[in-house]
Design an enzyme around this catalytic site. Structure first.
Site, mmCIF file in Angstrom:
data_model
loop_
_atom_site.group_PDB
_atom_site.id
_atom_site.type_symbol
_atom_site.label_atom_id
_atom_site.label_comp_id
_atom_site.label_asym_id
_atom_site.label_seq_id
_atom_site.Cartn_x
_atom_site.Cartn_y
_atom_site.Cartn_z
ATOM 1 N N LYS A 32 0.924 -1.084 -0.015
ATOM 2 C CA LYS A 32 0.020 -0.025 -0.045
ATOM 3 C C LYS A 32 0.971 1.321 0.067
ATOM 4 C CE LYS A 32 -3.607 3.023 0.718
ATOM 5 N NZ LYS A 32 -4.610 3.203 -0.337
ATOM 6 N N CYS A 69 -2.286 9.859 -6.567
ATOM 7 C CA CYS A 69 -3.520 9.505 -5.618
ATOM 8 C C CYS A 69 -4.645 10.447 -5.758
ATOM 9 C CB CYS A 69 -3.012 9.423 -4.227
ATOM 10 S SG CYS A 69 -4.612 9.274 -3.047
ATOM 11 N N ASN A 86 -3.393 4.527 -12.095
ATOM 12 C CA ASN A 86 -4.179 4.700 -10.945
ATOM 13 C C ASN A 86 -5.754 4.802 -11.235
ATOM 14 O OD1 ASN A 86 -4.780 5.405 -8.004
ATOM 15 N ND2 ASN A 86 -2.759 6.237 -8.182
HETATM 16 O O1 RRO Z 1 -5.502 5.383 -0.448
HETATM 17 C C1 RRO Z 1 -6.486 5.839 -1.401
HETATM 18 O O2 RRO Z 1 -7.313 6.658 -1.410
HETATM 19 C C2 RRO Z 1 -5.875 5.622 -2.834
HETATM 20 C C3 RRO Z 1 -4.614 5.894 -3.175
HETATM 21 BR BR1 RRO Z 1 -3.196 6.342 -2.290
HETATM 22 C C4 RRO Z 1 -4.277 5.867 -4.566
HETATM 23 O O3 RRO Z 1 -3.263 5.906 -5.170
HETATM 24 N N1 RRO Z 1 -5.396 5.435 -5.389
HETATM 25 C C5 RRO Z 1 -6.565 5.238 -5.003
HETATM 26 O O4 RRO Z 1 -7.422 5.079 -5.698
HETATM 27 N N2 RRO Z 1 -7.034 5.218 -3.501
#
Ligand code: RRO
Length: 292
Positions: free
Chosen positions: A40, A123, A192
């Site tokens: 993660k 993100c 992403n």
């Molecule tokens: O943790 C999130 O809300 C998240 C991240 Br860091 C990301 O890079 N992509 C996503 O869909 N959720």
């Protein structure tokens, strides 16, 4: 292969899907069908993330606004595969999310334990990068990475960039000219989640997820044609780095499509969230032996 890194299988997990805790990482590491273990996205301090419900699956795709929930980089830097696990590449996803936090994490001793870093520049769910704006402006993106690369002396372990979905020819051209050709990552991951989608429950009259008024990153099959196009668009432009496909893979045929348009590896997110680590065996066999 991701640059010079040899994967033990063509498929592995997407960052964010079942890869936050020790149990998740141990499980991924034990499956012989998983080609690398990716974490993660991490920050300096552990984060609880956004309020629940923050993830929903409508059977076709997923939406999330997890808010970067993670155990902090020191945890990911200290994780070691279980002794009975097969040794496979270990990739730490780094989110920062600020530039100075990214530099602190990348230059830490903890990061030396991994084989590669996937730098999350896209993100969609955090305050400082709402909708993943950074990577949509290739001049800002260049400046962001220039400072990180200067501060880390470009000595960090092999790294890749997790990119947001792009659509227009100039987005690919500008990202290649201003970012990929300047900083030569070993790989890029396309893509992403799609920023700021909405899943809405008409019976309840409200969005499926609570944070940010229900707006979140969309993944799964909704994303597949877009991610597939992103892999193909970068490939057609002969980028020097490896390309990792990510978006809507749930069958062996999906994996083959990504491979045929130019991916060197494929990540699995929504399907892993849905059915757990056993999905790798099924998808691997379909991919390898030609069913589905
Ligand atoms: O943790 C999130 O809300 C998240 C991240 Br860091 C990301 O890079 N992509 C996503 O869909 N959720």
């Amino acid at each position: 292969m991701l640059g010079n890194i040899k994967l033990t299988s063509f498929i592995y997990n997407a960052s964010g899907a079942q890869c936050t805790t020790k149990n998740h990482l141990d499980e991924l590491s034990r499956s012989p069908y998983v080609g690398a273990v990716l974490t993660k996205s991490c920050t300096i301090e552990p984060r609880e993330g956004n309020e629940h419900p923050r993830y929903s699956d409508d059977g076709f795709g997923s939406i999330n606004s997890n808010g970067l929930c993670n155990e902090g980089y020191k945890f990911y830097g200290s994780w070691r595969p279980p002794v009975d696990g097969v040794r496979k590449p270990y990739i730490i996803s780094v989110a920062g999310p600020t530039q100075s936090d990214t530099i602190t994490i990348l230059t830490s001793d903890e990061l030396r334990s991994c084989d590669a870093v996937e730098l999350n520049t896209s993100c969609p769910n955090i305050e400082s990068n709402d909708g993943g704006h950074l990577a949509y402006n290739s001049n800002d993106f260049y400046e962001y990475l220039r400072i990180i690369m200067e501060a880390t002396g470009r000595t960090i372990v092999p790294y890749g960039l997790k990119l947001p979905p792009f659509w227009f020819p100039e987005q690919f051209d500008n990202t290649i000219d201003n970012v990929l050709n300047e900083f030569n990552p070993s790989f890029i991951t396309c893509c992403n989640s799609l920023p700021n989608g909405l899943f809405f429950d008409s019976a309840l009259g409200q969005p499926d997820i609570k944070p940010k008024n229900g707006f979140g990153g969309v993944g799964g099959r909704y994303l597949k044609p877009i991610s597939l196009a992103n892999v193909a668009q970068f490939k057609r432009r002969n980028v020097r780095c490896s390309i990792v496909g990510c978006g809507g893979v749930s069958t062996g045929r999906d994996v083959r499509e990504y491979e045929q348009v130019g991916a060197s590896a494929v990540q699995i997110g929504t399907e892993l969230m849905r059915n757990g680590v056993d999905v790798f065996e099924a998808i691997y066999n379909e991919y390898r032996y030609g069913k589905k």
